[in-house]
Design an enzyme around this catalytic site. Structure first.
Site, short mmCIF file in Angstrom:
data_model
loop_
_atom_site.label_atom_id
_atom_site.label_comp_id
_atom_site.label_asym_id
_atom_site.label_seq_id
_atom_site.Cartn_x
_atom_site.Cartn_y
_atom_site.Cartn_z
N SER A 148 0.85 -1.19 0.00
CA SER A 148 0.00 0.00 0.00
C SER A 148 0.88 1.24 0.00
CB SER A 148 -0.88 0.01 1.25
OG SER A 148 -1.54 1.25 1.42
N TYR A 159 -2.87 -0.88 10.45
CA TYR A 159 -2.86 -1.22 9.02
C TYR A 159 -1.57 -0.76 8.36
CZ TYR A 159 -4.26 -1.16 4.10
OH TYR A 159 -4.33 -1.36 2.74
#
Length: 685
Positions: free
Chosen positions: A562, A575
């Protein structure tokens, strides 16, 4: 004459297709893509307005069970028969194939097959040429001619082995003229041909020959056609043999792919296990197959592991590698013994069939369907050997004849006409978290580019549904996998190995997210996200690397990380931390696995809202709240904060994965590709 893509326009063609589909639907009648059928009839020539006699015959490369009008070749019978006047003799009969094009009616439909003369020259309205196991058993028996007389009297006539072609058509035509009482023939070493004045009669005669041969074999076969049971070679339990198959699969796939990559298929069908448990299987396997359709798909003989069922994995691998060296030397010698000045170059010396006592059979091909069909053909060959040995002695055509067909100039021309493979052909991919969103888009793109794909997801039902959307089980399968569970990961890898024979490409995509500020993030929140993404990627990569190293074919591991692995945003500590963990795994594994030819790379997407399971499960609402916008505007919001002002969608990520796995980036490893439409704060430094 017009050609419909639905209902045939001519009654003769319609009858032919219906008969072909019925015959091809039952494997006792013929193997997949094996044999051909024909019908003769009349139609109006649009040029002269006069009636002409035509032949409709299954074209080259088609399958009877799925035949449509598009798969028929349509020829002028007067011109086809006239070729007898210019036939230069058996030494030059291959020249006649090119002349078939000059006999076509209109656009002619499919390309005429080498068996066209058998259909056109035989004086019967309808002709069926088939490859039934029962018929080939008689055709390959040492005393097949005598058996034919015993079983059928003078109703079915023996034709000695002759390679398919114009002369065989002439031979069968003469045989029918000389034996008006005959309804068909047994073609030595090959199959059967039957005929009739109506479509119904031809089909009836074909089935009568097949069923009569099968009944005679059943009633007269010796009790143990393959010999007595071989001590120590009995089938393992289902769980044991599948576990051993999975353990051996990477090594065997590497063996079969030494010259060129292959996709595999595994079966532990009783017919295979029983054959390998019998004392005569080494002798019979060494004799190889006989029917041209069989050995073109399976090579002249299989590689057979000569160890008992309970041999250790280590001993089995060591022996397989020794046997592979012997197999390659034997195949090279076979080629050298039989090649001629104009023979095509050797096409590869690796086995396409590998038999493991107590476990089953691996078969290989350029794609899953080809591999599966090769295995089905070897099952046909086992059935043939059982029938021939039960009545007599199995005596296939000699190796010189096999070579003449395997390296036939016409066969080489057919191979050269095959379409160019897609970029990812023969690649076997496993994508985690692939039932929706980014993972599904990746699996879909990889399959579209020629790969076979395994969709792993927490929900088996969703994984199988996503796989079904991509294609049949020759293209995609769905498996259940909790990537945070080591045993579940190993099971999903094993399912991949048993489905496609190996593994080349792994995409670590499974993920989830909980968007919370630091003080609201619980230990459970932290552990859940790290278990699925950091630990899960580690477990999948470890299990995959073991397979890739054993195969010795290199491979790709791709992480869907990400932009958050680089960019520090609010309310996202768990996350983003686990994504940073994944990002560094890419670098660590790239450094460690490079010596095995394994590339490890990553993708850093921005927030992908469309189709995302993560966003749909509450993450989207939380992120929208963080940014003070409506959830339905989140995609647009993300787009506006990028340099390119474009929303990132799953297909954008799939495109990047595809590029990483092509030969164009064969020298790239340890790279992270941003797919974020340009986020300056996430630029790699």
């Amino acid at each position: 004459m017009s050609h419909s893509t639905t209902e045939p326009t001519n009654p003769a063609a319609a009858e032919l297709i219906a008969r072909s589909n019925r015959l091809g639907a039952d494997p006792k009648n013929t193997n997949y893509a094996g044999g051909n059928t024909s019908a003769k009839g009349t139609a109006i020539d649009p040029v002269t307005g006069e009636e002409v006699e035509l032949l409709w015959v299954k074209g080259s490369g088609g399958d009877l069970g799925t035949l449509t009008e598009k798969g028929l070749a349509v020829l002028r019978l007067d011109r086809l028969r006239a070729m007898q006047n210019t036939y230069p003799g058996v030494e030059r009969e291959d020249e006649m194939v090119a002349a078939f094009d000059y006999t076509l009616h209109g656009k002619g439909g499919a390309a005429p097959s080498i068996d066209t003369p058998m259909h056109g020259l035989v004086d019967a309205k309808h002709v069926d040429h088939l490859h039934p196991d029962s018929g080939i058993a008689i055709a390959t028996a040492a005393d097949g001619e005598e058996l034919t007389r015993t079983i059928f009297g003078d109703t079915v006539v023996w034709v000695p082995w002759r390679r398919p072609g114009f002369q065989l058509g002439l031979d069968i035509a003469a045989l029918k003229r000389e034996n008006p009482q005959a309804i068909g023939c047994i073609l030595g070493g090959h199959g059967i041909t039957a005929w009739g004045e109506t479509s119904e009669e031809s089909e009836k005669n074909s089935l009568w020959i097949i069923d009569t041969a099968a009944a005679y074999i059943a009633e007269n076969s010796k009790a143990e056609p393959f010999g007595a049971p071989l001590e120590g070679y009995a089938a393992l339990s289902p769980a044991e043999r599948r576990a051993k198959a999975a353990a051996l699969a990477p090594v065997i796939r590497g063996i079969a792919s030494t010259d060129k990559p292959q996709v595999g298929h595994f079966t532990d069908a009783d017919v295979v296990l029983d054959f390998l448990a019998s004392s005569e299987h080494p002798r019979l396997a060494a004799l190889g197959t006989s029917c041209p359709d069989h050995f073109l798909r399976t090579k002249v003989k299989p590689l057979v592991l000569d160890l008992p069922s309970d041999a250790s994995i280590e001993d089995s691998i060591a022996r397989l590698e020794e046997l592979h060296e012997q197999y390659r030397a034997d195949y090279q010698a076979y080629y050298d013994r039989n090649k001629k000045d104009d023979s095509p170059a050797i096409r590869g010396a690796d086995p396409l069939i590998v038999l493991i006592p107590g476990v089953g059979m691996f078969s290989y091909g350029k794609d899953k369907q080809t591999a599966r069909v090769a295995g089905e053909f070897y099952v046909n060959a086992i059935n043939v050997m059982r029938g021939a040995e039960g009545l007599s002695t199995y005596a296939p055509i000699d190796e010189a004849e096999k070579f003449n067909i395997e390296y036939w100039s016409l066969e080489e021309a057919k191979l050269q006409r095959m379409p160019k493979p897609k970029p990812l052909a023969t690649r076997i991919a496993l994508v985690t978290g692939a039932a929706s969103g980014i993972g599904k888009a990746i699996a879909t793109r990889l399959a579209a580019e020629g790969a076979v794909v395994v969709i792993a997801d927490l929900s088996l039902e969703k994984a199988q549904a996503a796989a079904a959307e991509i294609g049949n089980t020759d293209v995609a399968v769905g498996v259940q996998a909790d990537v945070s569970d080591e045993a579940a990961v190993e099971a999903s890898i094993n399912e991949t190995l048993l489905a496609f024979g190996g593994l080349d490409l792994v995409v670590n995509n499974a993920g989830l997210s909980l968007s919370r500020p630091l003080l609201e993030t619980t230990v459970a929140d932290w552990d859940l996200q790290h278990n699925v993404m950091a630990k899960g990627s580690f477990l999948v990569s470890k299990a995959a690397a073991r397979v890739l190293i054993a195969q010795k074919l290199g491979g790709d591991i791709v992480y869907i990380s990400s932009k958050n692995s680089v960019f520090a945003g609010p309310n996202n500590v768990a996350y983003s931390a686990t994504k940073a963990d994944q990002a560094h795994q890419v670098r660590l594994l790239a450094a460690e696995l490079g010596e095995y030819g394994i590339k490890v790379n990553g993708i850093n997407p921005d927030g992908v809202v469309r189709g995302s399971g993560i966003f749909a499960s509450g993450w989207g609402a939380n992120r929208a709240k963080t940014y003070g916008i409506e959830e339905e505007d989140l995609g647009k919001f993300y787009a506006q904060r990028t340099i390119l002002k474009r929303e990132v969608v799953p297909e954008n990520v799939a495109n990047a994965v595809y590029v990483l796995c092509t030969s164009d980036l064969s020298h790239t490893t340890g790279l992270h590709i941003p797919v974020d439409a340009g986020v300056a704060a996430a630029f790699l430094r």
